[in-house]
Design a protein around this motif. Structure first.
Motif, short mmCIF file in Angstrom:
data_model
loop_
_atom_site.label_atom_id
_atom_site.label_comp_id
_atom_site.label_asym_id
_atom_site.label_seq_id
_atom_site.Cartn_x
_atom_site.Cartn_y
_atom_site.Cartn_z
N GLU A 66 -46.38 29.34 128.70
CA GLU A 66 -46.36 28.37 127.62
C GLU A 66 -44.99 27.69 127.61
OE1 GLU A 66 -49.43 30.09 124.26
OE2 GLU A 66 -47.28 30.60 124.09
N CYS A 67 -44.98 26.39 127.33
CA CYS A 67 -43.75 25.60 127.35
C CYS A 67 -43.66 24.75 126.09
CB CYS A 67 -43.72 24.66 128.55
SG CYS A 67 -43.82 25.47 130.17
N ARG A 68 -42.44 24.34 125.79
CA ARG A 68 -42.26 23.34 124.75
C ARG A 68 -41.00 22.54 125.04
NH1 ARG A 68 -40.60 26.58 119.18
NH2 ARG A 68 -38.60 27.45 119.89
N LEU A 69 -41.00 21.31 124.55
CA LEU A 69 -39.86 20.42 124.68
C LEU A 69 -39.29 20.18 123.29
CD1 LEU A 69 -38.11 18.44 126.39
CD2 LEU A 69 -39.79 16.67 125.81
N ASP A 70 -37.98 20.42 123.14
CA ASP A 70 -37.29 20.18 121.89
C ASP A 70 -37.98 20.95 120.75
OD1 ASP A 70 -35.56 18.58 123.35
OD2 ASP A 70 -36.73 16.77 122.99
N ALA A 71 -38.37 20.28 119.68
CA ALA A 71 -38.90 20.99 118.51
C ALA A 71 -40.42 21.05 118.49
CB ALA A 71 -38.39 20.33 117.24
N ASN A 72 -41.07 20.71 119.58
CA ASN A 72 -42.54 20.74 119.61
C ASN A 72 -43.06 22.17 119.71
OD1 ASN A 72 -43.20 17.77 119.75
ND2 ASN A 72 -41.79 17.94 121.47
N ASP A 73 -44.35 22.31 119.50
CA ASP A 73 -44.97 23.62 119.58
C ASP A 73 -45.15 24.05 121.03
OD1 ASP A 73 -45.21 23.70 116.81
OD2 ASP A 73 -47.22 22.80 116.84
N PHE A 74 -45.20 25.35 121.24
CA PHE A 74 -45.52 25.88 122.57
C PHE A 74 -46.98 25.59 122.89
CE2 PHE A 74 -41.75 28.60 122.11
CZ PHE A 74 -41.25 28.56 123.39
N SER A 75 -47.26 25.28 124.16
CA SER A 75 -48.63 25.13 124.62
C SER A 75 -48.69 25.48 126.10
CB SER A 75 -49.14 23.71 124.39
OG SER A 75 -48.38 22.77 125.14
N TYR A 76 -49.89 25.66 126.60
CA TYR A 76 -50.11 26.08 127.99
C TYR A 76 -49.43 25.12 128.96
CZ TYR A 76 -52.51 26.71 132.44
OH TYR A 76 -52.78 26.89 133.77
N CYS A 77 -48.85 25.64 130.02
CA CYS A 77 -48.22 24.82 131.05
C CYS A 77 -48.25 25.56 132.38
CB CYS A 77 -46.79 24.46 130.67
SG CYS A 77 -45.69 25.90 130.50
N GLU A 78 -47.91 24.85 133.43
CA GLU A 78 -47.82 25.45 134.76
C GLU A 78 -46.51 25.05 135.40
OE1 GLU A 78 -51.14 24.53 137.22
OE2 GLU A 78 -52.64 25.11 135.72
N SER A 79 -46.05 25.84 136.34
CA SER A 79 -44.85 25.52 137.08
C SER A 79 -45.05 24.21 137.84
CB SER A 79 -44.53 26.64 138.07
OG SER A 79 -43.38 26.33 138.83
N GLY A 80 -43.97 23.45 137.95
CA GLY A 80 -44.07 22.13 138.55
C GLY A 80 -44.31 21.07 137.50
N LEU A 81 -43.90 21.35 136.26
CA LEU A 81 -44.15 20.45 135.14
C LEU A 81 -43.32 19.17 135.28
CD1 LEU A 81 -45.82 20.56 132.49
CD2 LEU A 81 -43.75 21.42 131.38
N PHE A 82 -43.97 18.02 135.05
CA PHE A 82 -43.31 16.72 135.14
C PHE A 82 -43.34 16.07 133.76
CE2 PHE A 82 -41.49 13.17 136.99
CZ PHE A 82 -42.24 12.02 136.89
N LEU A 83 -42.18 15.78 133.21
CA LEU A 83 -42.05 15.20 131.88
C LEU A 83 -41.52 13.78 132.02
CD1 LEU A 83 -41.32 18.41 131.73
CD2 LEU A 83 -40.53 17.86 129.45
N VAL A 84 -42.13 12.84 131.32
CA VAL A 84 -41.68 11.45 131.37
C VAL A 84 -41.52 10.90 129.96
CG1 VAL A 84 -42.66 10.94 133.63
CG2 VAL A 84 -44.06 10.66 131.58
N ASP A 85 -40.94 9.70 129.89
CA ASP A 85 -40.69 9.04 128.61
C ASP A 85 -39.78 9.87 127.71
OD1 ASP A 85 -43.54 6.96 127.67
OD2 ASP A 85 -41.60 6.45 128.51
#
Length: 468
Positions: A66-85
């Motif tokens: 599970e991953c989260r960015l800044d103050a967002n909630d944790f949610s399912y993710c996988e390695s190799g995550l690409f974040l934009v904007d």
């Protein structure tokens, strides 16, 4: 996990990066038999001007993450995550591993800072003392014009036929120089250069079906034959690449009347304008796709003289082509099954008469449009009439004749790869201020760098450009 604009769009891709710093906490306790300690193998730089980030990570006994960015909630993710904007400023990315029995490990975090492009020198931004003028009355509401050189041509279409090589009709590509059938949002932002003004700041890809003219023997005037013994064709090149010659090939403008409602185009948005399947007996709306001779001096406000097919323009005239993309977004999807349904064209408000976005697609964004000029020159014109007679698009699935003119299938594809800070400036400084920004002028004391050629690869014309 999907967060738009101020947060990020999360997509699962395997990526690579270097640098960075992180803090780790052990997830193991005396009663746990699982090692859920997460380690990063790929992160962005701690200080960067890139508004995307790439993360790869692993934990010895992780079943999922599970991953989260800044103050967002944790949610399912996988390695190799690409974040934009990603917005400017400080960011924190956190990931935690989950064991097969549901046990959740402690978070591992990474902190980094996205700096403004204007905090330091950048080769793709040129200082200028030229300030754009206000748009003319009865003209564009607010606009910026971008020049591009031709990048390359191929039978690929990464939107309609992803991962299928040579599955499309012949296209001519502008913008990102490495676009092919394998192109994704990740590769668009992380690989290649651009043939457009702004180079790395404008890695968007723009493509259209090739415009073709009958090939004649320059001495006898007889029609040439191809290797299969069929009438031969040649590409009609657009007037592009020369920053000093007015051809104004790509615009970003306002499609609605309320300029303050317009938002930047989200990173990775892709869409198609026009209908490639249009056949004789039918025609497309000339407010969306159209042709005209430059000598007609066509104008939406005072002289709306446009054609659904390629007109026979007499040398040394130019054939002009306009394609307007929809500028109302559903606010959720970067693409759709038909590559159109996530977008809509503005409508006229029944009470005020103002152009607004429909309730189904409430988010007004900057409107891309393509405006090409094709010279009617001796090497491509009909030798008898010295006109553009007989020209066709590679997408035209019908025989072009004296009564069935080419060009009915006019359409175009667009894949957004703009640096988000520059896209924001286009909206805030040019469009919302109702300015007429030429030559990539950002109306803030800077303009985008000049054009450059791509590979300029030209494959053989197969089956009238219809492909394999």
């Amino acid at each position: 996990m999907k967060l738009i604009h101020s947060c990020a769009v999360f997509s699962v891709f395997m990526l690579t990066a270097c640098g960075g710093s992180s803090s780790e906490e052990s997830s193991e306790s005396s009663s746990s038999s699982y090692d859920l300690t997460v380690a990063f193998s790929s992160t962005p730089l701690v200080e960067t001007q890139l508004q995307y980030a790439k993360f790869a990570f692993s934990a010895p006994d992780a079943q999922t993450y599970e991953c989260r960015l800044d103050a967002n909630d944790f949610s399912y993710c996988e390695s190799g995550l690409f974040l934009v904007d990603l917005g400017l400023g400080n960011h924190r990315f956190e990931v935690r591993a989950i064991a097969s029995n549901g046990e959740i490990g402690s978070e591992t975090s990474f902190d980094w800072n996205v700096n403004s492009l204007f905090d330091s020198s950048n080769d793709d931004l040129i200082a200028t003392n030229v300030m754009p003028e206000t748009v003319a009355p009865n003209s564009w509401r607010g606009i910026i014009r971008i020049n591009c050189d031709f990048a390359h041509s191929s039978y690929n279409d990464p939107i309609v036929y992803p991962d299928q090589e040579n599955a499309a009709h012949l296209h001519r590509f502008y913008g990102n120089t490495l676009v092919d059938h394998t192109t994704t949002m990740e590769s668009l932002y992380t690989t290649g250069e651009s043939s457009c003004q702004g180079n790395q700041l404008n890695l968007s890809s723009y493509w259209v079906p090739a415009l073709l003219a009958p090939l004649y023997d320059p001495i006898t005037g007889q029609r040439e034959l191809d290797n299969q013994g069929e009438p031969a064709w040649q590409v009609v090149p657009a007037v592009v690449g020369n920053d000093e010659e007015a051809h104004e090939i790509f615009y970003y403008s306002a499609g609605v009347d309320d300029l303050n409602s317009i938002q930047p185009v989200p990173a990775g948005l892709r869409m198609i304008a026009g209908n490639h399947a249009t056949m004789p007996g039918d025609s497309q709306d000339t407010s969306i796709v159209r042709w005209h001779c430059q000598s007609w001096e066509s104008d939406d406000a005072t002289n709306p003289q446009f054609s659904a097919t390629i007109p026979e323009c007499l040398a040394p005239d130019r054939v002009r082509m306009d394609i307007f993309f929809p500028s109302c977004w559903n606010g959720e999807d970067l693409d759709s099954a038909d590559h159109k349904s996530h977008m809509a064209y503005p409508i006229e408000h029944p009470t005020t008469g103002r152009m607004v976005c429909p309730d189904t697609h409430p988010v007004a964004i900057a409107r891309p449009s393509y405006h090409y000029a094709f010279g009617v020159k001796p090497e491509v014109y009909d030798p008898v009439t010295q006109t553009s007679k007989g020209w066709r698009l590679a997408a035209d699935m019908y025989e072009v004749t004296d009564t069935n003119h080419g060009g009915l299938s006019l359409h175009a594809d667009w894949f957004n790869g703009w640096h988000p800070e520059i896209m924001q400036l286009i909206v805030d400084s040019c469009i919302k201020q109702a300015l007429d920004c030429h030559d990539g002028n950002l109306a803030n004391g800077y303009r985008l760098s000049g054009t450059r050629p791509g590979t300029q690869v030209e494959p053989d014309i197969i089956n009238q450009g219809k492909g394999y």
